[in-house]
Design an enzyme around this catalytic site. Structure first.
Site, PDB file in Angstrom:
ATOM      1  N   LYS A 114     -33.243 -11.409 -24.990  1.00  0.00           N
ATOM      2  CA  LYS A 114     -34.774 -11.426 -24.994  1.00  0.00           C
ATOM      3  C   LYS A 114     -35.500 -10.527 -26.134  1.00  0.00           C
ATOM      4  O   LYS A 114     -35.674 -10.973 -27.261  1.00  0.00           O
ATOM      5  CB  LYS A 114     -35.579 -11.544 -23.448  1.00  0.00           C
ATOM      6  CG  LYS A 114     -35.241 -12.572 -22.795  1.00  0.00           C
ATOM      7  CD  LYS A 114     -36.050 -12.488 -21.438  1.00  0.00           C
ATOM      8  CE  LYS A 114     -35.627 -13.566 -20.295  1.00  0.00           C
ATOM      9  NZ  LYS A 114     -35.678 -14.923 -20.491  1.00  0.00           N
ATOM     10  N   ASP A 124     -27.942  -6.640 -15.164  1.00  0.00           N
ATOM     11  CA  ASP A 124     -28.665  -7.760 -16.373  1.00  0.00           C
ATOM     12  C   ASP A 124     -30.247  -7.205 -16.623  1.00  0.00           C
ATOM     13  O   ASP A 124     -31.063  -7.339 -15.918  1.00  0.00           O
ATOM     14  CB  ASP A 124     -28.565  -9.184 -15.246  1.00  0.00           C
ATOM     15  CG  ASP A 124     -29.376  -9.987 -16.536  1.00  0.00           C
ATOM     16  OD1 ASP A 124     -30.129  -9.626 -17.404  1.00  0.00           O
ATOM     17  OD2 ASP A 124     -29.138 -11.265 -16.089  1.00  0.00           O
ATOM     18  N   PHE A 182     -31.304 -14.837 -11.249  1.00  0.00           N
ATOM     19  CA  PHE A 182     -31.605 -15.766 -12.160  1.00  0.00           C
ATOM     20  C   PHE A 182     -30.631 -15.040 -13.387  1.00  0.00           C
ATOM     21  O   PHE A 182     -31.166 -14.127 -13.878  1.00  0.00           O
ATOM     22  CB  PHE A 182     -32.891 -16.088 -12.445  1.00  0.00           C
ATOM     23  CG  PHE A 182     -32.901 -17.057 -13.717  1.00  0.00           C
ATOM     24  CD1 PHE A 182     -32.758 -18.444 -13.133  1.00  0.00           C
ATOM     25  CD2 PHE A 182     -33.058 -16.766 -14.934  1.00  0.00           C
ATOM     26  CE1 PHE A 182     -32.804 -19.495 -14.303  1.00  0.00           C
ATOM     27  CE2 PHE A 182     -33.024 -17.779 -15.834  1.00  0.00           C
ATOM     28  CZ  PHE A 182     -32.816 -19.097 -15.885  1.00  0.00           C
TER      29      PHE A 182
HETATM   30  C1  LIG Z   1     -32.559 -11.704 -15.936  1.00  0.00           C
HETATM   31  C2  LIG Z   1     -32.160 -12.797 -16.464  1.00  0.00           C
HETATM   32  N1  LIG Z   1     -30.878 -12.918 -17.271  1.00  0.00           N
HETATM   33  C3  LIG Z   1     -30.640 -14.117 -18.074  1.00  0.00           C
HETATM   34  C4  LIG Z   1     -31.636 -14.851 -18.663  1.00  0.00           C
HETATM   35  C5  LIG Z   1     -31.096 -16.115 -19.569  1.00  0.00           C
HETATM   36  O1  LIG Z   1     -31.487 -15.815 -20.812  1.00  0.00           O
HETATM   37  P1  LIG Z   1     -31.596 -16.958 -21.731  1.00  0.00           P
HETATM   38  O2  LIG Z   1     -32.535 -17.778 -21.630  1.00  0.00           O
HETATM   39  O3  LIG Z   1     -31.870 -16.309 -23.254  1.00  0.00           O
HETATM   40  O4  LIG Z   1     -30.232 -17.696 -21.795  1.00  0.00           O
HETATM   41  C6  LIG Z   1     -32.984 -14.572 -18.097  1.00  0.00           C
HETATM   42  C7  LIG Z   1     -33.793 -15.528 -18.759  1.00  0.00           C
HETATM   43  O5  LIG Z   1     -35.167 -15.511 -18.284  1.00  0.00           O
HETATM   44  C8  LIG Z   1     -33.179 -13.701 -17.203  1.00  0.00           C
HETATM   45  O6  LIG Z   1     -34.479 -13.490 -16.827  1.00  0.00           O
END
Ligand SMILES: Cc1ncc(COP(=O)(O)O)c(C=O)c1O
Length: 413
Positions: free
Chosen positions: A261, A232, A147
């Site tokens: 975040k 990530d 994700f």
């Molecule tokens: C590992 C990871 N990458 C990227 C994102 C995407 O972030 P955003 O919702 O701020 O676009 C999330 C969101 O849950 C995430 O958990």
């Protein structure tokens, strides 16, 4: 008004959202109007312990005074310049964040998905200009169950049909391999691979920790094959797992960190790509950016967050509290819980699906005054803010034990 027509404020407010907002979420039926630390209060005055922390965006709790003070002071000075001009906080924010990451440069954006998109663009450009891959031949290897956000390119390599279906045509250039499978990764990487994109712990997939040595092996493979390792750490990073970055648990330093975040302290959206000169120097003026990326308010929040993490106290606290949380949750295995996984103050709890679904468990926890959320199927996720106390963690785990006991003695299915 007769008693049948009486509605609560909660119902009215939810009905208003249902009428006027797109239905792209299915939230639990609670309407929050205030929050402080690890606690939120709803419009009816009920208090709940927040054990989700906005998917780790609230690692430091709601309205942490150090972050709120920094943002409030900045509100009285300047909030936005765009990148057409300089402002007085961008350099300090980038320098301090780069130092926290042990890297040279920061490319600031806003949301997590934007950081991922940015990382992919940078990796492709690096592939063409540094690695020497023929134009339009670059590929990136990603993991099953990933994700990384919701943009077209990101959902193009999602393996979740709900996230992906009917959003095609999809962006080409991605190869999906099983998370944790090193052989598959070794086969997928070829001379046109620019990057391996990996979550050090897969959050949305259910807080899945890969087997010991996996991240180290990914790092080694990337180094051997001249491929960028992109971690990530948008959900796993910034203290959540008991270290600044989840990669640290295996002593691994990726070529690129994707952050988001908690970087905005739960106040403003702040994300970033952090890497060394040899990678980020491929980007030149006009090739990438965002009107709000690196804005003064974001930098004020981000600097407060980086300063807090630089003390190491948050990481230590998350590690200690995390040990307690995992120990307490593991006691429920065999009592309605099938398995508990995760690291630090982050746990995925697999509820016995014959008892209840993850959604039902989350709703029952809500009724007990604890906010948690299901991920897929029957897993619920605990990711409380790091300001939580041991007693509060006990409150949450005791509530779950009670919910499971009730479900076992009064089965609804
Ligand atoms: C590992 C990871 N990458 C990227 C994102 C995407 O972030 P955003 O919702 O701020 O676009 C999330 C969101 O849950 C995430 O958990």
């Amino acid at each position: 008004m007769t008693t049948d027509t009486v509605t609560t404020r909660t119902e009215d407010l939810i009905a208003l959202v249902e009428r006027s907002s797109a239905h792209n979420y299915h939230p639990l039926p609670v309407v929050v109007s205030e929050a402080d630390g690890a606690w939120v209060t709803d419009v009816e005055g009920r208090r709940y312990l927040d054990c989700l922390a906005a998917y780790s965006a609230l690692n430091f709790g709601h309205r942490h005074p150090q972050i709120v003070d920094a943002v409030r002071a900045q509100l009285d000075k300047v909030t936005l310049t765009s990148r057409a001009f300089h402002h007085d906080l961008l350099g300090a924010f980038c320098e301090e964040l780069a130092a926290l990451c042990g890297k040279d440069l920061v490319l600031p954006m806003n949301t997590g998905a934007e950081a991922v998109e940015t990382g992919l663009k940078v990796a492709r450009k690096w592939g063409y200009e540094v690695k020497g891959i023929p134009e339009d031949q670059a590929n990136v290897v990603v993991m099953e169950g990933n994700f990384h956000g919701r943009t077209i390119s990101i959902v193009s390599f999602s393996t979740d049909p709900v996230a992906r279906n009917h959003f095609g045509p999809y962006t080409p250039g991605f190869r999906v391999v099983k998370y944790g499978d090193l052989d598959a990764l070794g086969h997928a990487v070829d001379e046109h691979t620019v990057a391996v994109l990996v979550e050090p712990i897969q959050g949305e997939a259910g807080v899945l920790v890969p087997s010991e040595g996996y991240l180290r092996a990914v790092r080694d493979l990337c180094s051997e094959r001249n491929v960028l390792m992109i971690a990530d750490e948008i959900q796993s990073g910034l203290g959540r797992t008991g270290t600044t970055f989840a990669c640290e648990h295996e002593g691994v330093e990726p070529d690129m960190y994707l952050l988001g975040k908690a970087l905005g302290g739960g106040v403003v959206p702040v994300s970033a790509v952090v890497a060394n000169h040899d990678v980020l120097d491929v980007i030149h003026p006009g090739e990438h950016g965002s009107t709000f990326g690196g804005n003064p308010l974001a930098c004020a929040a981000g600097r407060a967050v980086v300063a807090m993490l630089a003390t190491g106290e948050w990481q230590r606290r998350a590690a200690e509290l995390g040990d307690h949380l995992h120990q307490r949750l593991r006691e429920l295995v065999g009592h309605g819980v099938l398995d508990v996984h995760g690291r630090g103050l982050w746990a995925g709890v697999d509820i016995d699906p014959s008892l209840m679904s993850g959604r039902e468990a989350s709703e029952a926890m809500l009724a007990a005054g604890i906010l948690v959320k299901d991920t897929h199927g029957s897993t619920i996720r605990f990711a409380p803010p790091i300001v939580v106390t041991t007693d509060e963690l006990d409150l949450a785990v005791d509530a779950l034990a009670k919910v499971l006991e009730t479900a076992a003695t009064h089965p609804s299915r």
